[in-house]
Structures are given as C-alpha cells and as structure tokens.
Write an enzyme that holds these catalytic residues in place. Structure first.
Site, PDB file in Angstrom:
ATOM      1  N   GLU A  16      -7.248   8.730   6.079  1.00 21.68           N
ATOM      2  CA  GLU A  16      -7.540   9.429   7.334  1.00 21.68           C
ATOM      3  C   GLU A  16      -7.952  10.888   7.153  1.00 21.68           C
ATOM      4  O   GLU A  16      -7.229  11.804   7.567  1.00 21.68           O
ATOM      5  CB  GLU A  16      -6.332   9.348   8.281  1.00 21.68           C
ATOM      6  CG  GLU A  16      -5.900   7.934   8.604  1.00 21.68           C
ATOM      7  CD  GLU A  16      -4.830   7.869   9.704  1.00 21.68           C
ATOM      8  OE1 GLU A  16      -4.385   8.936  10.160  1.00 21.68           O
ATOM      9  OE2 GLU A  16      -4.463   6.756  10.102  1.00 21.68           O
TER      10      GLU A  16
ATOM     11  N   ARG B 214       0.860  -1.184   0.000  1.00 23.25           N
ATOM     12  CA  ARG B 214       0.000   0.000   0.000  1.00 23.25           C
ATOM     13  C   ARG B 214       0.896   1.233   0.000  1.00 23.25           C
ATOM     14  O   ARG B 214       1.666   1.437   0.940  1.00 23.25           O
ATOM     15  CB  ARG B 214      -0.906  -0.010   1.236  1.00 23.25           C
ATOM     16  CG  ARG B 214      -1.722   1.267   1.393  1.00 23.25           C
ATOM     17  CD  ARG B 214      -2.673   1.190   2.589  1.00 23.25           C
ATOM     18  NE  ARG B 214      -3.420   2.423   2.709  1.00 23.25           N
ATOM     19  CZ  ARG B 214      -3.224   3.343   3.658  1.00 23.25           C
ATOM     20  NH1 ARG B 214      -2.328   3.161   4.600  1.00 23.25           N
ATOM     21  NH2 ARG B 214      -3.948   4.449   3.667  1.00 23.25           N
TER      22      ARG B 214
ATOM     23  N   GLU C  97      -3.646   0.062   8.125  1.00 21.75           N
ATOM     24  CA  GLU C  97      -2.478   0.446   8.928  1.00 21.75           C
ATOM     25  C   GLU C  97      -2.660  -0.065  10.343  1.00 21.75           C
ATOM     26  O   GLU C  97      -3.744   0.055  10.915  1.00 21.75           O
ATOM     27  CB  GLU C  97      -2.300   1.976   9.041  1.00 21.75           C
ATOM     28  CG  GLU C  97      -1.773   2.641   7.809  1.00 21.75           C
ATOM     29  CD  GLU C  97      -1.591   4.147   7.982  1.00 21.75           C
ATOM     30  OE1 GLU C  97      -1.386   4.626   9.135  1.00 21.75           O
ATOM     31  OE2 GLU C  97      -1.670   4.852   6.971  1.00 21.75           O
TER      32      GLU C  97
ATOM     33  N   TYR D 246      -4.614   2.225  15.816  1.00 24.18           N
ATOM     34  CA  TYR D 246      -3.424   2.369  16.661  1.00 24.18           C
ATOM     35  C   TYR D 246      -3.715   2.233  18.155  1.00 24.18           C
ATOM     36  O   TYR D 246      -2.884   1.772  18.913  1.00 24.18           O
ATOM     37  CB  TYR D 246      -2.733   3.712  16.375  1.00 24.18           C
ATOM     38  CG  TYR D 246      -2.046   3.701  15.015  1.00 24.18           C
ATOM     39  CD1 TYR D 246      -0.785   3.151  14.864  1.00 24.18           C
ATOM     40  CD2 TYR D 246      -2.691   4.170  13.886  1.00 24.18           C
ATOM     41  CE1 TYR D 246      -0.159   3.089  13.622  1.00 24.18           C
ATOM     42  CE2 TYR D 246      -2.080   4.119  12.633  1.00 24.18           C
ATOM     43  CZ  TYR D 246      -0.811   3.575  12.520  1.00 24.18           C
ATOM     44  OH  TYR D 246      -0.208   3.499  11.285  1.00 24.18           O
TER      45      TYR D 246
ATOM     46  N   HIS E  13      -2.624  11.061   0.642  1.00 22.80           N
ATOM     47  CA  HIS E  13      -2.110  10.848   2.002  1.00 22.80           C
ATOM     48  C   HIS E  13      -1.436  12.168   2.417  1.00 22.80           C
ATOM     49  O   HIS E  13      -0.239  12.212   2.680  1.00 22.80           O
ATOM     50  CB  HIS E  13      -1.154   9.653   2.029  1.00 22.80           C
ATOM     51  CG  HIS E  13      -0.968   9.029   3.380  1.00 22.80           C
ATOM     52  ND1 HIS E  13      -1.121   7.681   3.628  1.00 22.80           N
ATOM     53  CD2 HIS E  13      -0.614   9.560   4.577  1.00 22.80           C
ATOM     54  CE1 HIS E  13      -0.866   7.417   4.896  1.00 22.80           C
ATOM     55  NE2 HIS E  13      -0.552   8.545   5.502  1.00 22.80           N
TER      56      HIS E  13
ATOM     57  N   ASN F 149      -7.463   2.124   9.837  1.00 23.08           N
ATOM     58  CA  ASN F 149      -6.160   2.297  10.477  1.00 23.08           C
ATOM     59  C   ASN F 149      -6.396   2.279  11.978  1.00 23.08           C
ATOM     60  O   ASN F 149      -7.193   3.073  12.499  1.00 23.08           O
ATOM     61  CB  ASN F 149      -5.520   3.626  10.073  1.00 23.08           C
ATOM     62  CG  ASN F 149      -5.122   3.643   8.598  1.00 23.08           C
ATOM     63  OD1 ASN F 149      -5.240   2.635   7.907  1.00 23.08           O
ATOM     64  ND2 ASN F 149      -4.646   4.780   8.129  1.00 23.08           N
TER      65      ASN F 149
HETATM   66  C1  FCB Z   1      -1.242   7.378  10.701  1.00 24.90           C
HETATM   67  C2  FCB Z   1      -0.812   7.881   9.353  1.00 24.90           C
HETATM   68  C3  FCB Z   1       0.501   7.334   8.870  1.00 24.90           C
HETATM   69  C4  FCB Z   1       1.496   7.191   9.992  1.00 24.90           C
HETATM   70  C5  FCB Z   1       0.887   6.499  11.184  1.00 24.90           C
HETATM   71  C6  FCB Z   1       1.844   6.294  12.338  1.00 24.90           C
HETATM   72  O1  FCB Z   1      -2.121   8.272  11.288  1.00 24.90           O
HETATM   73  O2  FCB Z   1      -1.785   7.560   8.375  1.00 24.90           O
HETATM   74  O3  FCB Z   1       0.950   8.146   7.818  1.00 24.90           O
HETATM   75  O4  FCB Z   1       2.053   8.403  10.299  1.00 24.90           O
HETATM   76  O5  FCB Z   1      -0.217   7.218  11.631  1.00 24.90           O
END
Ligand code: FCB
Length: 472
Positions: A179, A91, A378, A310, A134, A308
C-alpha cells in the site's frame, strides 16, 4: 478506472454453494511492526513507527509496537496454529530496521529471524509470502528526508538485495511494497501515519520514490529469484460519483480514483502517470521528481498484483451536512467529501461492509489492466470481539464478512477474472497503526497481557472452507 453505476456484477448469491478453482491459495496476512513486538531485540533499530507511536497523541491510548503479538518470539507456535487452520500460505513482512538497522550494514541476527521463519513455514507445508516494506522505514532514513528523498529508493534496493540474496531460494512469492498510497499520503500528507508529516509536496515525491523503489527492488528479486512470482500490493477502492449527472461529483470521483488507484496502477502497468492526475499534481512538484528512466523501472513486468480491499468510496463535490470532508491526503482537492450509505453495516473501524465493491474492483482491474494474475492480499474486518468465560470468541459478524467477501471474489472468478488467492487480514489481533490495540482484526484472538492465543469461530469457519475449498 472510474465506475459506471450498475456496470459491476453485484449479483452475489447469498447462501448458494460455491467452490474455488484448484490451486487457489488460501492464506492469512500480518506485518512486522503490527505483530512482532521485541522492538529492541537482536540489534533492531528505531523505525518511523517507533518514533511516531512515542509521540503523545499520535496513537490511541499511547500504544506502541510492544508487546504487539510477540510474534518475534512466538512464531513457531504461531506456525503451529496456522497449520491447524490448514492455511496454505502466510503473508508476512520483513522489518527493514532488523535486517539493516539504521539502513546501514546487514545485521546477521535480524536476518536469521526471517531465515528461521521461512524454514519453519516450509517445514509446516505453508508457503512463505514475503513483503519487503510494510511501512517500518528506519528512522535514520527519515532523518535524511525519508521517502521524499530519491536516495531512499536506492537504500530500499540495497535492503532488498540483503533479503533476496538470503531468502530468494525459499520464499514462494514476493511483494515489494504494501500500500504505497498509505505510506505516501497518510504518512506525508495528512500526518495520520508515521512519519506524521503534513507536506503535500513531500507526499507526491514519496509516492514516486516508493514506486521507484518498487521497480529497483523488482530487478534485485529477479536476479536472486528469477523463477519466483513477484509484484506489489496496492489498496484499491471502487469509486462512484454520488450523483453521476453532477459535474462536481464526477470530478471529485475522478480525482479520488486518480490519486488512490490510477496514480499507482498506471505507472506500474502502463508505464505512465495518468495525464489528468499529473496535471492536478503539477503544482505539487510531480514533474520535478520524475527522471528519465524512472517510469521504465517502475513498469518492469510483474507476475502478480496484490489487492487489499476493505471498502468502496462514494464521492461528492458538494460537501453538505452528513458527508465527510476529504482530508489533506487528497492533495489539492477542494470541496471533496465522502457520502455514506447508512443502510450498510459497519465494522468496528467504522468502515461500511461492501462486498460487491470487491467484485467491482476485481472486474475493473481485469478490464482496465488485463493480463496480471491477481491475489487478494488483504481483506478483513475489526469487530469488538469478546472472549467468553468458556474461552470462545463467537465472531459471527466476521464470519458473515468472510462469507460475503469470498462470494464476491468468487463472482469475479466466475466472470473471468484471473484471481488466484485470498489472504485474510489478519492472522492475529495486532497493532492497528494509529488505532493501536483497540481494533481487533484477527482470526486468532490475542490477550496482550498473557499473549494467550484463542482461535475465534471465524478461524474455525475459514478452516472448514479451506479444507472443503468451497462454501455451502
Ligand atoms: C491495511 C494495512 C494493514 C492493516 C489493515 C487493516 O491498510 O495494510 O496493515 O492495518 O489495513
């Protein structure tokens, strides 16, 4: 998509053997501005991130988009590394300022780079997954108002046309935006990201125009690549009220979930803005920017939703010592604060490691917005990696992160979620936005002085998982 405590499956089974369904896509992700470098090559114009990074104090250590990982020049050997890892998909994002510098006429040299990248990936048996945006808006468009201006959505569709007409026959899957929350809220409301504006009305307009741009670009992609799966990538977070019996906490959680998740999911998948958030944003001009037909364009059917993930959020409406107050990106919110569970480990970015939140998010989307195939586009972690004298990076913390999050993803699949792939963020260490080169997320270590690549232990670990398609 508010979360009821204990509703989500948190029953990950550390250590147990799991295997993934046939056809599951295994990949890694990057983004143009974060890895390419070569910001002045072949007619590329300035982007908002070039301008922002050149602003004193905006990025840690004054880091800029050069040299990044010099991927623009080293893409062929990078594809060789991907192949050695056994990745099924890559990607990447396309840099608008290379393809249509200053958002003007198409630039043959810029387009040819992505043409070659796609061909070499296909030669290597790796699916090219392209993201159109992006975050590297041509600065020339920001000078005319950027995403706060409606016309930017139409310029985005023109750029999409240039790319989809050229690569539509070979790209394996498209996502329009990465995002949009970050692009709108961090870029226009709290100024932490490019273009560094702190204007909540502009942020609300930007959020809508980004989503309109998504809808217009979907139409363009459909015309040029009718059989290729296409969609969008959102950064989604499970949100819990710190004390669910407190009205203030419940309202803070509603608001964060609304601005972060539902503001994007509802127009996309239901064709409406969520009523409560539309009310909250009314003083910031949401009504003024939405025109007839916009929501229908935004709600054009998608074939995939990229998620995505985290971390999760625990929210309170009663800030107190030890809680972290919300910033201006939580537009109009007063008394909003985030609570940390200090028992959880943290990554080098300070983010708590919460694999069960991934299961929760996937289950919530499956329940509240059924019927869309999901991909984790992600998921990853920064750690203070050290390259040893023996030339190794023993990133056991990243392996544990990967292991726990893949198990969490698997739990969601076992519960019936249509999750079809996982992309680790990131393939390479890279420019981590306002954090510059200080944070390393890669499977592959990059020495920015020499551009030497060293696959970390996590890369070897993931490579084994891919070849077995299972975790023992
Ligand atoms: C996300 C972004 C990516 C990267 C990660 C850690 O928010 O999409 O570009 O910076 O965080």
């Amino acid at each position: 998509m508010s979360l009821q405590p204990n509703e989500a499956s948190t029953e990950t089974k550390p250590g147990g053997a799991i295997s993934f369904p046939p056809g599951f896509v295994w990949g890694a992700a990057t983004a143009a501005f974060q890895v390419e470098g070569a910001t002045a090559a072949d007619g590329r114009s300035e982007s908002i991130w070039d301008r922002f990074a050149a602003t004193p104090g905006a990025v840690v250590n004054g880091d800029t988009g050069d040299p990044a990982a010099d991927h623009y020049r080293r893409y062929e050997s990078d594809i060789g590394l991907m192949r050695e890892l056994g990745l099924g998909a890559y990607r990447f994002s396309i840099a608008w300022p290379r393809v249509r510098p200053d958002a003007g006429a198409p630039n043959a040299l810029g387009i040819e780079f992505y043409d070659r990248l796609v061909d070499r990936l296909l030669d290597a048996g790796i699916e090219p997954w392209a993201t159109l945006y992006h975050w590297d808006l041509p600065q020339a468009l920001e000078d005319k108002g950027g995403w706060a201006e409606r016309s930017t959505a139409y310029r985005f569709a023109e750029y999409a046309e240039t790319i989809a007409s050229r690569l539509g026959d070979r790209v394996a899957a498209w996502t329009t935006l990465n995002e949009p929350w970050c692009a709108a809220m961090l870029g226009y409301a709290n100024g932490l990201h490019a273009p560094g504006r702190t204007d909540p009305e502009a942020a609300v307009a930007a959020a809508h125009h980004l989503m309109l741009g998504h809808g217009l670009a979907m139409d363009v992609i459909r015309r040029h690549a009718p059989d290729t799966p296409a969609g969008i990538t959102l950064n989604l977070y499970p949100v819990v009220a710190s004390d669910p019996s407190s009205a203030a906490d419940a309202d803070a959680a509603r608001r964060v979930d609304g601005l972060q998740n539902r503001l994007f999911l509802d127009p996309l998948l239901n064709g409406t803005y969520p009523e409560d958030i539309a009310d909250d944003l009314e003083p910031f001009g949401l009504d003024h920017v939405v025109r007839d037909g916009d929501l229908a364009a935004i709600a054009a059917p998608i074939d995939l939703l990229g998620i995505n993930y985290y971390r999760g959020y625990e929210v309170t409406g009663t800030p107190r010592p030890g809680t972290e107050p919300g910033g201006p990106e939580w537009i109009g919110a007063r008394n909003l604060a985030f609570v940390s569970d200090n028992r959880l480990p943290r990554t080098d970015s300070g983010w708590q490691v919460q694999p069960d939140g991934l299961t929760t998010t996937l289950l919530q989307i499956h329940r509240d917005y059924p019927g869309v195939p999901l991909y984790i586009t992600e998921n990853g972690a920064s750690y203070p990696d050290v390259l040893s004298e023996q030339g190794e990076v023993n990133d056991h913390d990243r392996i544990a992160f990967l292991d726990s999050h893949l198990r969490a993803a698997h739990d969601a699949i076992a519960a019936g979620v249509d999750l079809r792939g996982y992309f680790y963020w990131s393939l390479l260490d890279n420019f981590e936005w306002a954090e510059g080169y200080a944070k390393r997320f890669g499977l592959i270590h990059v020495d920015y002085q020499t551009q030497r690549r060293t696959p970390k232990q996590s890369a070897n670990w993931l490579s084994r998982v891919i070849s077995l398609n299972s975790i023992g």
